[in-house]
Scaffold this active site. Structure first.
Site, PDB file in Angstrom:
ATOM      1  N   LYS A 270      31.818  92.593 -15.238  1.00 51.93           N
ATOM      2  CA  LYS A 270      33.137  93.211 -15.051  1.00 51.93           C
ATOM      3  C   LYS A 270      33.320  93.347 -13.544  1.00 51.93           C
ATOM      4  O   LYS A 270      33.518  94.445 -13.004  1.00 51.93           O
ATOM      5  CB  LYS A 270      33.149  94.573 -15.785  1.00 51.93           C
ATOM      6  CG  LYS A 270      34.496  95.241 -15.856  1.00 51.93           C
ATOM      7  CD  LYS A 270      35.470  94.575 -16.816  1.00 51.93           C
ATOM      8  CE  LYS A 270      36.815  95.271 -16.783  1.00 51.93           C
ATOM      9  NZ  LYS A 270      37.881  94.489 -17.438  1.00 51.93           N
TER      10      LYS A 270
ATOM     11  N   ASP B 232      26.083  92.383 -31.127  1.00 51.29           N
ATOM     12  CA  ASP B 232      26.458  92.790 -32.484  1.00 51.29           C
ATOM     13  C   ASP B 232      27.708  92.036 -32.944  1.00 51.29           C
ATOM     14  O   ASP B 232      27.800  91.603 -34.093  1.00 51.29           O
ATOM     15  CB  ASP B 232      26.729  94.302 -32.551  1.00 51.29           C
ATOM     16  CG  ASP B 232      25.483  95.059 -32.991  1.00 51.29           C
ATOM     17  OD1 ASP B 232      24.367  94.528 -32.777  1.00 51.29           O
ATOM     18  OD2 ASP B 232      25.608  96.162 -33.548  1.00 51.29           O
TER      19      ASP B 232
ATOM     20  N   TYR C 246      22.289 102.833 -19.876  1.00 47.75           N
ATOM     21  CA  TYR C 246      21.465 103.516 -20.876  1.00 47.75           C
ATOM     22  C   TYR C 246      20.251 104.201 -20.242  1.00 47.75           C
ATOM     23  O   TYR C 246      19.617 105.046 -20.868  1.00 47.75           O
ATOM     24  CB  TYR C 246      20.981 102.536 -21.951  1.00 47.75           C
ATOM     25  CG  TYR C 246      22.084 101.968 -22.832  1.00 47.75           C
ATOM     26  CD1 TYR C 246      23.367 102.489 -22.805  1.00 47.75           C
ATOM     27  CD2 TYR C 246      21.826 100.913 -23.698  1.00 47.75           C
ATOM     28  CE1 TYR C 246      24.372 101.962 -23.597  1.00 47.75           C
ATOM     29  CE2 TYR C 246      22.830 100.390 -24.509  1.00 47.75           C
ATOM     30  CZ  TYR C 246      24.102 100.922 -24.446  1.00 47.75           C
ATOM     31  OH  TYR C 246      25.104 100.404 -25.239  1.00 47.75           O
TER      32      TYR C 246
ATOM     33  N   ASP D 201      24.584  94.849 -25.639  1.00 45.88           N
ATOM     34  CA  ASP D 201      24.453  95.604 -26.883  1.00 45.88           C
ATOM     35  C   ASP D 201      25.680  95.344 -27.759  1.00 45.88           C
ATOM     36  O   ASP D 201      25.587  95.001 -28.944  1.00 45.88           O
ATOM     37  CB  ASP D 201      24.349  97.100 -26.515  1.00 45.88           C
ATOM     38  CG  ASP D 201      23.994  97.969 -27.707  1.00 45.88           C
ATOM     39  OD1 ASP D 201      23.686  97.422 -28.775  1.00 45.88           O
ATOM     40  OD2 ASP D 201      24.028  99.201 -27.565  1.00 45.88           O
TER      41      ASP D 201
ATOM     42  N   ASP E  16      35.585  91.575 -21.160  1.00 46.23           N
ATOM     43  CA  ASP E  16      36.698  91.723 -22.118  1.00 46.23           C
ATOM     44  C   ASP E  16      37.143  90.352 -22.628  1.00 46.23           C
ATOM     45  O   ASP E  16      37.406  90.161 -23.817  1.00 46.23           O
ATOM     46  CB  ASP E  16      37.877  92.519 -21.516  1.00 46.23           C
ATOM     47  CG  ASP E  16      38.091  92.258 -20.036  1.00 46.23           C
ATOM     48  OD1 ASP E  16      37.303  91.502 -19.438  1.00 46.23           O
ATOM     49  OD2 ASP E  16      39.052  92.797 -19.471  1.00 46.23           O
TER      50      ASP E  16
END
Ligand code: NAD
Length: 356
Positions: A191, A251, A142, A247, A223
């Protein structure tokens, strides 16, 4: 103890829910003989209307000069067509940056009284969910270089994900310290089978884990984490991860409880100055109706006491009061169940304060 709190009520239901959190803080101040001094600063749409910017320089200075910041929520349809440079959310990014808030803590707790609200089966959530996601907030993709250009006769874009070791180390320490205060279990999400940033992340976390032998540490791929959160959320205590993975996963996790109005969050810096806010938005559809659920904001205030002011007993008092009110079958309309008594936003604040 005396503490300065800058209050950013914001837009929509922001002022209504923040008012109730302050009612509860005042009760704590009275009980423990503390003084909380509040300074109110406009943020988001209300600031755009008054000053033409989502937060003024003077307002930002008041955030920087505080012992901590309490936020309601910003935004709403009225400001959706503002130019990107003065959108309400711009103010949140600016406060995060100016205050150096690099660590976002999002507890996800299923109150067993509300287990019916979870979209998951009782067999999965029956033992409760109580996990904490520690998300890196100021690095990664980001904040990396990005570009869109024409290349080889077609459009082409890239976003760069990068991390310095010191950025990983400081969020890692927040997560290990957090695990030490909870059930001493930490899962680091990455990852590392694909990304170099993740391999550096994993190496740094392993080095840190040697300093925290009491913490049961594990690595898990992002994942697989997305899957495990649905399959068996009770396996997690603390999860630490980089900005974008955090992020998305935070959620996902918050939805496991099914009640967005209940969830608090904290954004921490390298000092004790932090910003505390519920995870939901400004809920323009119910603004001004005195029916919003203030519990997410009240629990954010409890996090403020715990993390910025080192007032663990006071924070426990607030959390226990929320639990008692739910046990007494009081609900706001978003979490209303058969046989319970419906309270308005301000009545819920009164009831929590009365239970302290
Ligand atoms: P939202 O979280 O505001 O609302 C989603 C739904 O949840 C709505 O039906 C709302 O009524 C309900 N809800 C939310 N909080 C509640 C509460 N405390 N009690 C009862 N019901 C509650 O999300 P949205 O509708 O997508 O966004 C509305 C505005 O908020 C937008 O302008 C958005 O940009 C902004 N927003 C701000 C923040 C923030 O300030 N941190 C975060 C998310 C969204």
């Amino acid at each position: 103890m005396e503490k300065k709190i800058t209050v950013l009520s914001g837009d929509g239901i922001g002022p209504e829910i923040v008012r109730e959190a302050i009612k509860v803080l005042d009760k704590i101040a009275h009980k423990y003989n503390h003084t909380f001094k509040y300074t109110y600063v406009d943020i988001g749409g209300c600031s755009i209307d008054k000053f033409g910017v989502p937060i003024t320089d003077e307002g930002m200075e008041k955030c920087k000069g505080a012992d901590s910041v309490l936020l309601g929520a910003v935004g709403g349809p009225k400001w959706d067509s503002c130019p990107p440079s003065i959108r309400p959310e711009k103010a949140l990014l600016a406060v995060r940056k100016e205050l150096g808030l690099f660590a976002n803590l999002r507890p996800t707790k299923l109150f067993l009284q509300l287990a019916d609200s979870s979209p998951l089966k009782q067999s999965v959530v029956g033992n409760g969910i109580d996990l904490m996601i520690v998300r890196e907030l100021t690095g990664g993709i980001y904040f990396g270089e990005r570009k869109t250009e024409e290349k080889n006769g077609e459009m082409y874009s890239y976003d760069v994900m990068s991390y310095y070791e010191h950025e990983i180390e400081r969020i890692g320490r927040v997560a290990f310290d957090c695990a030490m205060k909870r059930n001493k279990k930490l899962a680091s999400v990455d990852k590392a089978n694909v990304l170099d940033t993740s391999r550096l992340w994993r190496k740094t976390m392993h080095r840190l884990s040697e300093e925290y032998p009491q913490v049961e540490y594990s690595d898990i791929l992002v994942d697989n984490t997305a899957m495990q959160l649905i399959k068996n959320p009770a396996q997690f205590d603390v999860i630490v991860t980089e900005n974008m993975f955090g992020d998305i996963l935070s959620d996902e996790a918050s939805m496991l409880t099914g009640s967005i109005g209940m969830m608090p969050s904290a954004s921490l810096s390298s000092t004790t100055l932090g910003m505390y806010e519920p995870i939901h938005g400004s809920a323009p559809d119910i603004a001004g109706m005195n029916i919003a659920n203030p519990i997410g904001t009240v629990l954010s205030a409890a996090m403020m006491l715990r993390y910025s002011f080192d007032m663990a007993k006071e924070a426990d008092d607030i959390e226990n009061a929320v639990n008692s009110v739910l046990n007494q079958n009081y609900r706001t309309s978003d979490i209303m169940q058969e046989g319970c008594r419906k309270l308005s936003c301000s009545e819920m604040g009164d009831m929590i304060a009365a239970n302290i």
